[in-house]
Design a protein around this motif. Structure first.
Motif, PDB file in Angstrom:
ATOM      1  N   SER A 147      -0.733   4.461 -13.194  1.00 13.98           N
ATOM      2  CA  SER A 147      -0.276   3.093 -12.926  1.00 13.98           C
ATOM      3  C   SER A 147       0.923   3.052 -11.975  1.00 13.98           C
ATOM      4  O   SER A 147       1.453   1.984 -11.689  1.00 13.98           O
ATOM      5  N   PHE A 148       1.344   4.198 -11.461  1.00 11.91           N
ATOM      6  CA  PHE A 148       2.512   4.269 -10.571  1.00 11.91           C
ATOM      7  C   PHE A 148       2.086   4.268  -9.112  1.00 11.91           C
ATOM      8  O   PHE A 148       1.030   4.794  -8.761  1.00 11.91           O
ATOM      9  N   ARG A 149       2.944   3.718  -8.260  1.00  7.52           N
ATOM     10  CA  ARG A 149       2.718   3.747  -6.812  1.00  7.52           C
ATOM     11  C   ARG A 149       4.022   4.111  -6.116  1.00  7.52           C
ATOM     12  O   ARG A 149       5.110   3.819  -6.599  1.00  7.52           O
ATOM     13  N   ILE A 206       1.425  -0.741   4.388  1.00  8.60           N
ATOM     14  CA  ILE A 206       2.271  -0.377   3.250  1.00  8.60           C
ATOM     15  C   ILE A 206       1.593   0.775   2.508  1.00  8.60           C
ATOM     16  O   ILE A 206       0.372   0.779   2.319  1.00  8.60           O
ATOM     17  N   CYS A 207       2.365   1.747   2.085  1.00  7.65           N
ATOM     18  CA  CYS A 207       1.842   2.915   1.376  1.00  7.65           C
ATOM     19  C   CYS A 207       1.076   2.476   0.123  1.00  7.65           C
ATOM     20  O   CYS A 207       1.566   1.685  -0.674  1.00  7.65           O
ATOM     21  N   GLU A 208      -0.118   3.019  -0.027  1.00  6.85           N
ATOM     22  CA  GLU A 208      -0.981   2.682  -1.157  1.00  6.85           C
ATOM     23  C   GLU A 208      -1.202   3.859  -2.098  1.00  6.85           C
ATOM     24  O   GLU A 208      -2.105   3.819  -2.933  1.00  6.85           O
ATOM     25  N   ILE A 209      -0.419   4.921  -1.969  1.00  9.17           N
ATOM     26  CA  ILE A 209      -0.623   6.097  -2.817  1.00  9.17           C
ATOM     27  C   ILE A 209      -0.241   5.744  -4.251  1.00  9.17           C
ATOM     28  O   ILE A 209       0.864   5.281  -4.521  1.00  9.17           O
ATOM     29  N   LYS A 210      -1.195   5.987  -5.159  1.00  6.29           N
ATOM     30  CA  LYS A 210      -0.995   5.681  -6.575  1.00  6.29           C
ATOM     31  C   LYS A 210      -1.368   6.887  -7.421  1.00  6.29           C
ATOM     32  O   LYS A 210      -2.205   7.703  -7.029  1.00  6.29           O
TER      33      LYS A 210
END
Length: 186
Positions: free
Chosen positions: A81-83, A74-78
């Motif tokens: 506080s947003f992902r 699952i994409c973990e780009i943050k």
């Protein structure tokens, strides 16, 4: 330039284009053209699991989070506080926007937030219970503003419409490289 390098540049540009959903919605100059987009949220998975569907065509947010939250790709780009929770492509076909044609990147992103059409599979975020626009963000990559990035792809071909030729491939390959956003169905 390799596909991996192109994807790295696309990702870098989309991160620079991050804005709140409110800013996107109220500034009609943002997101014109054709390209790729990303939907972000600061809601945690437990909060996303509480989002109820209003009809069968929309993305089943709670069901997807419930089934996928522990998966490793699952994409973990943050950012802060947003992902990233969703991505897609949007734009018109052909080399230029024709008079009367409204379908572009901006309209596709708006559909994800505000379309309650029973024929489309959008996120339909605004029409769900407890919607708060401040919990959502948008980023995008505009093909038309970044033509130079595709010059290596185009050297050996006669392709003039790089959006139609490469958008689907780059969208899928971005997911392979950076992780699958939890709310994308496939």
């Amino acid at each position: 330039m390799s596909v991996k390098k192109v994807l790295t540049e696309i990702n870098k540009i989309q991160l620079q284009n991050f804005c709140s959903a409110y800013e996107f919605r109220t500034n009609s100059k943002i997101g014109k053209g054709r390209g790729m987009y990303w939907i972000w949220t600061d809601l945690i998975f437990d909060e996303l699991k509480k989002i109820e569907s209003t009809h069968n065509a929309e993305v089943p947010i709670s069901k997807l989070v419930e089934n996928r939250e522990e998966l490793k790709n699952i994409c973990e780009i943050k950012s802060n506080s947003f992902r990233i929770v969703y991505n897609g492509i949007g734009g018109y076909k052909g080399l230029e926007l024709k008079k009367g044609q409204t379908y572009n990147l901006r309209s596709r992103i708006n559909q994800e937030f505000f379309s309650n059409d029973f024929r489309t599979g959008t996120l339909n975020i605004e029409n769900r219970k407890n919607f708060n626009i401040s919990n959502w963000g948008v980023s995008f990559f505009n093909f038309d503003e970044n033509k130079g990035l595709f010059s290596e792809f185009l050297k050996s071909t006669e392709i003039t419409n790089y959006y139609e030729e490469y958008a689907n491939m780059l969208e899928m390959n971005w997911r392979i490289e950076f992780g699958h956003p939890i709310l994308n169905r496939f």
